[in-house]
Design a protein around this motif. Sequence first.
Motif, mmCIF file in Angstrom:
data_model
loop_
_atom_site.group_PDB
_atom_site.id
_atom_site.type_symbol
_atom_site.label_atom_id
_atom_site.label_comp_id
_atom_site.label_asym_id
_atom_site.label_seq_id
_atom_site.Cartn_x
_atom_site.Cartn_y
_atom_site.Cartn_z
ATOM 1 N N MET A 116 0.839 -1.199 0.000
ATOM 2 C CA MET A 116 0.000 0.000 0.000
ATOM 3 C C MET A 116 0.877 1.254 0.000
ATOM 4 O O MET A 116 0.577 2.230 -0.693
ATOM 5 N N THR A 117 1.967 1.213 0.763
ATOM 6 C CA THR A 117 2.898 2.342 0.791
ATOM 7 C C THR A 117 3.499 2.566 -0.594
ATOM 8 O O THR A 117 3.556 3.700 -1.093
ATOM 9 N N LEU A 118 3.950 1.497 -1.227
ATOM 10 C CA LEU A 118 4.540 1.600 -2.558
ATOM 11 C C LEU A 118 3.522 2.079 -3.587
ATOM 12 O O LEU A 118 3.834 2.916 -4.447
ATOM 13 N N ALA A 119 2.294 1.570 -3.499
ATOM 14 C CA ALA A 119 1.245 1.983 -4.431
ATOM 15 C C ALA A 119 0.918 3.460 -4.249
ATOM 16 O O ALA A 119 0.750 4.192 -5.233
ATOM 17 N N ASN A 120 0.844 3.899 -2.997
ATOM 18 C CA ASN A 120 0.566 5.318 -2.741
ATOM 19 C C ASN A 120 1.672 6.202 -3.301
ATOM 20 O O ASN A 120 1.395 7.278 -3.830
ATOM 21 N N GLU A 121 2.917 5.758 -3.173
ATOM 22 C CA GLU A 121 4.032 6.509 -3.753
ATOM 23 C C GLU A 121 3.864 6.624 -5.266
ATOM 24 O O GLU A 121 4.025 7.704 -5.841
ATOM 25 N N ALA A 122 3.551 5.516 -5.914
ATOM 26 C CA ALA A 122 3.392 5.517 -7.373
ATOM 27 C C ALA A 122 2.214 6.381 -7.797
ATOM 28 O O ALA A 122 2.300 7.118 -8.783
ATOM 29 N N MET A 123 1.114 6.315 -7.046
ATOM 30 C CA MET A 123 -0.058 7.112 -7.403
ATOM 31 C C MET A 123 0.165 8.592 -7.108
ATOM 32 O O MET A 123 -0.353 9.448 -7.817
#
Length: 137
Positions: A120-127
């Motif tokens: 979720m942390t990585l996805a939030n960074e990408a988004m």
Amino acid sequence: MTDSKNPFEAMMKAGQDWAKSLNPALESFMPKGFETLWPTMPSEMMEAMMGKTFNPEGLDAKTRLLLTLMGLTILGAQAESQIRLTVRHAREAGATKQEIAETIAQAAMFGGVPAMTKAMTLANEAMAEDTKKDRDE
């Protein structure tokens, strides 16, 4: 042999020495953000390559990318670049932030809460990078 290093440490040291001899700047190279070297594929290209173009009854590109994201999360969210890249491609293929979050949350049932939290942390960074790019254009 009197060297007390284990074989893995010796192998890592040899690799680092080799990289440093090729290019001294590689000594401090960090792979974080490495995925930015690859552009996001246009949604039409993704649909043609992994969507319904050649298999009209099959899964669309967005669904395939969400399944890939779930698999990467279940594996423990260790492949950081691959997760960020998959999120970028899923967004381009039409996945909403809610769909990405739900996919990662569902993966917690199989991969555990720590894997879900990391993904979720990585996805939030990408988004967040995606949102910033949208503002810049």
